[in-house]
Design an enzyme around this catalytic site. Structure first.
Site, PDB file in Angstrom:
ATOM      1  N   THR A  13      43.958  62.560   8.287  1.00 40.63           N
ATOM      2  CA  THR A  13      43.738  64.051   9.166  1.00 40.63           C
ATOM      3  C   THR A  13      45.063  64.406   8.231  1.00 40.63           C
ATOM      4  O   THR A  13      45.516  66.351   8.108  1.00 40.63           O
ATOM      5  CB  THR A  13      43.206  64.590  10.357  1.00 40.63           C
ATOM      6  OG1 THR A  13      41.888  64.185  10.976  1.00 40.63           O
ATOM      7  CG2 THR A  13      43.009  66.200  10.032  1.00 40.63           C
ATOM      8  N   SER A  56      41.784  56.931   8.207  1.00 46.38           N
ATOM      9  CA  SER A  56      41.991  55.591   8.315  1.00 46.38           C
ATOM     10  C   SER A  56      40.568  54.889   8.833  1.00 46.38           C
ATOM     11  O   SER A  56      41.126  53.450   9.018  1.00 46.38           O
ATOM     12  CB  SER A  56      41.948  55.759   9.630  1.00 46.38           C
ATOM     13  OG  SER A  56      41.064  56.679  10.755  1.00 46.38           O
ATOM     14  N   THR A  89      43.535  59.547  13.169  1.00 45.91           N
ATOM     15  CA  THR A  89      43.113  59.355  14.071  1.00 45.91           C
ATOM     16  C   THR A  89      42.136  57.733  14.917  1.00 45.91           C
ATOM     17  O   THR A  89      42.609  57.629  15.809  1.00 45.91           O
ATOM     18  CB  THR A  89      43.257  60.076  15.274  1.00 45.91           C
ATOM     19  OG1 THR A  89      42.492  60.970  13.915  1.00 45.91           O
ATOM     20  CG2 THR A  89      45.021  61.068  15.108  1.00 45.91           C
ATOM     21  N   ASP A  90      41.686  58.175  13.696  1.00 51.24           N
ATOM     22  CA  ASP A  90      40.147  57.498  14.548  1.00 51.24           C
ATOM     23  C   ASP A  90      39.965  55.938  14.034  1.00 51.24           C
ATOM     24  O   ASP A  90      39.529  55.137  15.036  1.00 51.24           O
ATOM     25  CB  ASP A  90      39.131  57.529  12.797  1.00 51.24           C
ATOM     26  CG  ASP A  90      38.564  58.724  13.351  1.00 51.24           C
ATOM     27  OD1 ASP A  90      38.281  59.623  14.087  1.00 51.24           O
ATOM     28  OD2 ASP A  90      38.009  59.442  12.475  1.00 51.24           O
TER      29      ASP A  90
END
EC number: 3.5.1.1
Length: 321
Positions: A13, A56, A89-90
């Site tokens: 992101t 990710s 971030t995932d």
């Protein structure tokens, strides 16, 4: 002389572009494009290395190894004070812990990302990236291992976890807290890890599956993991490390097939411990040959088990202390 940081970009992101109203193309922006939008510190030299541009959840062990190689290449330069990796971030917590386990260097390695895109109102892109650069040159972060910087906080890779799907306060370390903060470009460290594990990968990283345990669960997913060729299975148990009794036959079958099986807990705090004597308890699992996952969450346990399987000849309970 300016301090030097290597900025390694992987997508996410933090490097996304809008493709239509409300939809983002995660990882579409190059590192150079991202750097041009940010007010990077003028007193620090930043070298940008684009490794990949991916969401990710498209990053697996092969991509993690690619990031690791890029970091090691930059660390060959003695003038580099630290590394910053931008990441979605995932799966950030997984990549960060993988790097922590497989890189042995005293210099800070920082992983960061954002919950909001660069063009969003109230985006956290610029503050997270800028703060990460300041952390990467901070002398107090030497020998700490890989850290995650998010929303002005510094977290140890071993315990950091994504806890909110979208809020800028997206990460936390339940039970352990953060290592320090960044406030107006000033880094303050309050605590440091006292131990650090490191392993040298010697062979291909094998398949390791996570199987969540719940009331009435049977062995169907364990059977599937065996059939798929898994070399390790992480059972995400409950409480002190209990699983459904209907899973036990399949668990014993996996162990008989020389698959390393370990149990963790879905609880946010506390350790797996053999506190009960019934079928499916942590004690029963231990007696059957299952490793106890201590205070590891299932994702971190999977990363460590996979690294161990690729690094050591024999895995023992002490590897998870």
């Amino acid at each position: 002389m300016k301090k030097k940081v290597a900025l390694i970009t992987t997508g996410g992101t933090i490097a996304s572009k809008e493709i239509s109203k409300g939809l983002l193309n995660s990882g579409a922006m190059s590192g150079e494009e991202l750097a041009e939008l940010c007010q990077l510190p003028e007193d620090i030299e930043v070298k940008i290395i684009d490794v990949m541009q991916k969401p990710s959840m498209h990053i697996d062990f092969d991509q993690m190894l690619k990031v690791r190689r890029a970091i090691l290449t930059e660390l060959n330069d003695p003038t580099v004070c630290g590394i910053v990796v931008t990441h979605g971030t995932d799966s950030m917590e997984e990549t960060a812990y993988f790097l922590d386990l497989t890189i042995n260097d005293s210099r800070p390695i920082v992983v960061t990302g954002s919950q909001r895109a660069p063009q969003d109102i109230g985006t956290d892109v610029y503050s997270n990236l800028r703060n990460s650069i300041y952390v990467a040159v901070n002398e107090e972060l030497k020998n700490v291992g890989v850290v995650v910087v998010f929303n002005e906080r510094i977290y140890s890779a071993k315990y950091v976890k994504k806890v909110h799907a979208s809020n800028v306060q997206g990460f936390e370390s339940f039970g352990y807290g953060y290592l320090g903060i960044i406030d107006n470009n000033i880094v303050s460290i309050y605590q440091k890890p006292i131990t650090k594990d490191n392993y040298q990968i010697k062979k291909q990283i094998p398949r390791v599956d996570i199987i969540k345990c719940y009331s009435g669960a049977d062995g169907v997913f364990i059977e599937a993991a065996i059939k798929a060729g898994a070399k390790g299975i992480v059972l995400e148990g409950v409480g002190r490390g209990q699983v459904s009794p209907y899973m036990m036959d399949a668990i014993k079958k996996a162990i008989a097939a020389k698959i390393t099986v370990m149990v963790t807990t879905s609880a946010e705090e506390g350790k797996v411990y053999p506190a009960y004597g019934y079928v499916g308890s942590a004690y029963d699992l231990k007696q059957s040959g299952v490793l106890l996952g201590e205070d590891y969450d299932s994702k971190k346990a999977r990363i460590k088990l996979a690294v161990l399987l690729a690094s050591v000849d024999k895995i023992v309970q002490a590897n998870f202390k």
